[in-house]
Write a protein that holds these residues in place. Structure first.
Motif, PDB file in Angstrom:
ATOM      1  N   LEU A  81       0.823  -1.208   0.000  1.00 31.45           N
ATOM      2  CA  LEU A  81       0.000   0.000   0.000  1.00 31.45           C
ATOM      3  C   LEU A  81       0.862   1.266   0.000  1.00 31.45           C
ATOM      4  O   LEU A  81       0.495   2.266  -0.626  1.00 31.45           O
ATOM      5  N   THR A  82       1.981   1.225   0.690  1.00 31.51           N
ATOM      6  CA  THR A  82       2.885   2.390   0.672  1.00 31.51           C
ATOM      7  C   THR A  82       3.435   2.619  -0.732  1.00 31.51           C
ATOM      8  O   THR A  82       3.539   3.761  -1.200  1.00 31.51           O
ATOM      9  N   MET A  83       3.797   1.538  -1.419  1.00 26.64           N
ATOM     10  CA  MET A  83       4.246   1.661  -2.813  1.00 26.64           C
ATOM     11  C   MET A  83       3.141   2.231  -3.700  1.00 26.64           C
ATOM     12  O   MET A  83       3.397   3.051  -4.594  1.00 26.64           O
ATOM     13  N   THR A  84       1.900   1.800  -3.448  1.00 29.86           N
ATOM     14  CA  THR A  84       0.774   2.343  -4.215  1.00 29.86           C
ATOM     15  C   THR A  84       0.632   3.831  -3.979  1.00 29.86           C
ATOM     16  O   THR A  84       0.415   4.616  -4.915  1.00 29.86           O
ATOM     17  N   ALA A  85       0.763   4.249  -2.712  1.00 29.14           N
ATOM     18  CA  ALA A  85       0.686   5.677  -2.396  1.00 29.14           C
ATOM     19  C   ALA A  85       1.805   6.452  -3.089  1.00 29.14           C
ATOM     20  O   ALA A  85       1.590   7.551  -3.620  1.00 29.14           O
ATOM     21  N   LEU A  86       3.012   5.884  -3.100  1.00 31.04           N
ATOM     22  CA  LEU A  86       4.128   6.543  -3.781  1.00 31.04           C
ATOM     23  C   LEU A  86       3.849   6.694  -5.278  1.00 31.04           C
ATOM     24  O   LEU A  86       4.248   7.687  -5.896  1.00 31.04           O
ATOM     25  N   THR A  87       3.162   5.701  -5.851  1.00 32.93           N
ATOM     26  CA  THR A  87       2.782   5.810  -7.258  1.00 32.93           C
ATOM     27  C   THR A  87       1.905   7.026  -7.486  1.00 32.93           C
ATOM     28  O   THR A  87       2.124   7.806  -8.419  1.00 32.93           O
ATOM     29  N   PHE A  88       0.889   7.201  -6.641  1.00 31.68           N
ATOM     30  CA  PHE A  88      -0.012   8.344  -6.797  1.00 31.68           C
ATOM     31  C   PHE A  88       0.729   9.665  -6.595  1.00 31.68           C
ATOM     32  O   PHE A  88       0.491  10.642  -7.326  1.00 31.68           O
ATOM     33  N   PHE A  89       1.612   9.722  -5.614  1.00 30.31           N
ATOM     34  CA  PHE A  89       2.372  10.949  -5.407  1.00 30.31           C
ATOM     35  C   PHE A  89       3.283  11.229  -6.603  1.00 30.31           C
ATOM     36  O   PHE A  89       3.507  12.378  -6.980  1.00 30.31           O
ATOM     37  N   GLY A  90       3.805  10.160  -7.212  1.00 31.07           N
ATOM     38  CA  GLY A  90       4.604  10.338  -8.421  1.00 31.07           C
ATOM     39  C   GLY A  90       3.774  10.853  -9.584  1.00 31.07           C
ATOM     40  O   GLY A  90       4.218  11.720 -10.344  1.00 31.07           O
ATOM     41  N   VAL A  91       2.548  10.343  -9.732  1.00 25.44           N
ATOM     42  CA  VAL A  91       1.658  10.818 -10.792  1.00 25.44           C
ATOM     43  C   VAL A  91       1.352  12.305 -10.603  1.00 25.44           C
ATOM     44  O   VAL A  91       1.219  13.054 -11.570  1.00 25.44           O
ATOM     45  N   SER A  92       1.256  12.747  -9.356  1.00 18.36           N
ATOM     46  CA  SER A  92       0.943  14.154  -9.098  1.00 18.36           C
ATOM     47  C   SER A  92       2.050  15.092  -9.580  1.00 18.36           C
ATOM     48  O   SER A  92       1.832  16.301  -9.684  1.00 18.36           O
ATOM     49  N   LEU A  93       3.227  14.552  -9.885  1.00 20.92           N
ATOM     50  CA  LEU A  93       4.344  15.371 -10.368  1.00 20.92           C
ATOM     51  C   LEU A  93       4.428  15.416 -11.891  1.00 20.92           C
ATOM     52  O   LEU A  93       5.243  16.155 -12.445  1.00 20.92           O
ATOM     53  N   ALA A 123      -6.738  24.180 -21.398  1.00 23.41           N
ATOM     54  CA  ALA A 123      -7.473  22.971 -21.041  1.00 23.41           C
ATOM     55  C   ALA A 123      -6.529  21.872 -20.546  1.00 23.41           C
ATOM     56  O   ALA A 123      -6.818  21.188 -19.560  1.00 23.41           O
ATOM     57  N   VAL A 124      -5.403  21.718 -21.232  1.00 23.44           N
ATOM     58  CA  VAL A 124      -4.417  20.724 -20.810  1.00 23.44           C
ATOM     59  C   VAL A 124      -3.868  21.076 -19.431  1.00 23.44           C
ATOM     60  O   VAL A 124      -3.709  20.205 -18.560  1.00 23.44           O
ATOM     61  N   GLU A 125      -3.589  22.344 -19.197  1.00 18.78           N
ATOM     62  CA  GLU A 125      -3.099  22.774 -17.883  1.00 18.78           C
ATOM     63  C   GLU A 125      -4.134  22.505 -16.798  1.00 18.78           C
ATOM     64  O   GLU A 125      -3.794  22.075 -15.688  1.00 18.78           O
ATOM     65  N   ALA A 126      -5.417  22.752 -17.121  1.00 25.45           N
ATOM     66  CA  ALA A 126      -6.478  22.502 -16.144  1.00 25.45           C
ATOM     67  C   ALA A 126      -6.583  21.009 -15.838  1.00 25.45           C
ATOM     68  O   ALA A 126      -6.775  20.610 -14.677  1.00 25.45           O
ATOM     69  N   PHE A 127      -6.448  20.169 -16.862  1.00 30.79           N
ATOM     70  CA  PHE A 127      -6.527  18.726 -16.643  1.00 30.79           C
ATOM     71  C   PHE A 127      -5.355  18.246 -15.794  1.00 30.79           C
ATOM     72  O   PHE A 127      -5.529  17.438 -14.875  1.00 30.79           O
ATOM     73  N   VAL A 128      -4.150  18.708 -16.105  1.00 28.51           N
ATOM     74  CA  VAL A 128      -2.973  18.291 -15.341  1.00 28.51           C
ATOM     75  C   VAL A 128      -3.113  18.718 -13.885  1.00 28.51           C
ATOM     76  O   VAL A 128      -2.789  17.962 -12.959  1.00 28.51           O
ATOM     77  N   SER A 129      -3.625  19.932 -13.652  1.00 25.96           N
ATOM     78  CA  SER A 129      -3.852  20.389 -12.287  1.00 25.96           C
ATOM     79  C   SER A 129      -4.861  19.497 -11.571  1.00 25.96           C
ATOM     80  O   SER A 129      -4.667  19.117 -10.409  1.00 25.96           O
ATOM     81  N   ALA A 130      -5.955  19.139 -12.269  1.00 24.34           N
ATOM     82  CA  ALA A 130      -6.963  18.271 -11.670  1.00 24.34           C
ATOM     83  C   ALA A 130      -6.391  16.887 -11.390  1.00 24.34           C
ATOM     84  O   ALA A 130      -6.701  16.261 -10.363  1.00 24.34           O
TER      85      ALA A 130
END
Length: 519
Positions: free
Chosen positions: A352-364, A481-488
């Motif tokens: 689960l920690t690895m899964t969380a790290l995946t999401f935090f990586g996607v946020s970048l 629109a792309v910037e808004a999607f990336v932010s979301a």
């Protein structure tokens, strides 16, 4: 001999069927069909969002329901379908499921609008629910105990293979044909599977089957449906205060509460919830739920990131998802040995920690992030699943008596599907809501007739930008629109990562230490 809930004695001795490996091969075809349809749709979401005739002009909510209609119906009918197979015959039930799946695959392929597609997908979920438990029951009937683990392992491996090839198959079809081809491809598989089942699979049934629980099934289906409807509408409207949003969500929650109360009181529950009294089962089920919540929820918006933001084709996007499946195949075999060495609690919490790290990586990520970062994140997500899922499943099943193992497996499968559906609804709605808020400022210069399409999704905005052209502000709209999607996507991924970390804490508190896992 075992005594079932009606007092009848049922023999547990199984004679090996001489055709058992041919029987397994025919069942694998059926399972691949059902699982393939879960993953093949992912790469078609962007195409379905395109205006007709290229797509269906599906809104973000429509797309979420095109995934969730199948998953929710599949999940909520899984246990009832197993009882149907036991009562009326597993071979008959399997053939009926394949027939339904084929018929409604055809209606999905030729759907004229999103509503027809969603209805067809829900009906396909009924067929899938009839197929899966029947195949497992047939394996149990055909194989002796000594060979059964190997047979079930091959059955499960075929499902994993289907997950891997689904996006690539979908991408190949969309490269050369229209979107309906991803559903029509099911028809020859249904034909081959039906003929194989009819020729080699023997009929079998439970001599003393359990009773149905129609009230429980209706409460569960209605409750989950209303809850998901409220969540999806909140994302579509970009607000959570309108009465139709919170009324649906509260109504669904109330019905699910009534479902729990009914299941605790009835003598023949659709889902035996007593297993949740064991904290080990509950914590292990939480691992399964949290992982699939994140997996299906993130897959929903990552497809749009790959295709709409990065500009990849359907086939390229499908290939980008291969590291996720490959990592599962690589890591899963080592999961049990890791649990024996470090303990179930440590392995599941690490997953689960690895899964969380995946999401935090996607946020970048943004539109200029190198491809290797995306592939590394997909591989990390697959590794997390391969590490945590087998051990969590084994830990949950070890808490249940052997006579109720089938019910426990059905419960875990249902929870997995429901968690995935909620992941698509919650994370998809959060993404949609944040995108609408961020993109609104860029829509002020647009004609009022074009604003709803551009506000609906990033794909809608890119379609409008293409119509306007560079000289009329199309390039500016596309960029915003792309910037808004990336932010979301960043906000949604951070929320998903936070939820997953909470799940890791729950697992660390409640799952057993090393040596008491049952793995």
């Amino acid at each position: 001999m075992l005594q079932n809930e009606t007092g009848h004695l049922v023999s547990e001795e199984i004679e090996a069927d001489p055709r058992r490996w041919r029987i397994l091969a025919s069942l694998v075809v059926s399972v691949v069909l059902v699982v393939l349809d879960t993953s093949i749709v992912s790469v078609a979401l962007r195409t379905l969002a395109l205006p007709a005739p290229d797509g269906l002009g599906a809104s973000s909510g429509d797309l979420q329901w095109s995934v969730d209609a199948y998953t929710l119906v599949f999940a909520t009918l899984l246990i009832t379908a197993g009882l149907t197979a036991d009562r009326f015959g597993r071979k008959r039930t399997l053939l009926a499921g394949l027939l339904l799946f084929g018929i409604f695959s055809a209606t999905a392929a030729y759907a004229q609008d999103a509503a027809q597609l969603i209805a067809s997908r829900g009906a396909m979920g009924i067929g899938a629910a009839l197929v899966v438990p029947a195949t497992l029951a047939i394996i149990t009937h055909a194989f002796p105990p000594a060979e059964r683990p190997r047979a079930i392992g091959l059955w499960a491996a075929s499902a994993g293979l289907a997950i891997a090839i689904g996006p690539v198959t979908g991408g190949l079809l969309l490269e050369h044909y229209w979107w309906g081809s991803i559903f029509l491809v099911n028809l020859p598989v249904v034909l081959v599977g039906s003929v194989a089942v009819a020729l080699v699979v023997p009929e079998s049934a439970d001599p003393a089957p359990r009773r149905f629980d129609p009230v429980g099934v209706l409460l569960c289906v209605a409750g989950l449906g209303l809850l998901v409807l409220g969540i999806v509408e909140g994302g579509e409207l970009g607000a959570w205060t309108p009465p139709r949003v919170w009324a649906n969500a509260l109504g669904g929650t109330a019905l699910l509460g009534a479902f729990v109360l009914w299941e605790r009181r009835t003598s023949h529950p659709a889902m035996d919830l007593r297993c949740f009294r064991d904290a080990r089962f509950s914590a292990a089920a939480a691992v399964v739920g949290v992982v699939f919540f994140g997996l299906l929820g993130s897959s929903f918006y990552m497809i749009f990131y790959l295709q709409s933001v990065r500009g990849y084709s359907s086939l390229q996007a499908g290939c980008c998802l291969l590291p996720l499946a490959a990592a599962q195949l690589v890591v899963s075999p080592a999961s049990a040995s890791a649990a024996r060495r470090f303990g179930v609690r440590a392995v599941c919490a690490a997953g689960l920690t690895m899964t969380a790290l995946t999401f935090f990586g996607v946020s970048l990520l943004d539109q200029r992030s190198p491809l290797w970062q995306c592939e590394a994140l997909f591989f990390l997500m697959g590794s997390a699943m391969g590490l945590a899922m087998p051990v969590a499943t084994a830990s949950a099943m070890s808490t249940m008596p052997q006579r109720t193992a089938g019910a426990g497996a059905a419960m875990l499968n249902s929870l997995r599907q429901v968690a995935g559906a909620l992941g698509v609804a919650v994370l998809g709605s959060l993404l949609s809501s944040h995108y609408r808020v961020r993109v609104r400022e860029a829509l002020a210069p647009l004609p009022t007739t074009l604003r709803p399409l551009a506000e609906e999704s990033v794909e809608g905005a890119l379609t409008v930008a293409g119509r306007l052209g560079a000289t009329a502000g199309g390039d500016v709209l596309a960029t915003r629109a792309v910037e808004a999607f990336v932010s979301a996507m960043r906000v949604t991924s951070l929320v998903a990562g936070g939820v997953t970390l909470v799940g890791a804490v729950v697992v660390w508190v409640f799952l057993p230490r090393k040596g008491s896992s049952g793995v």
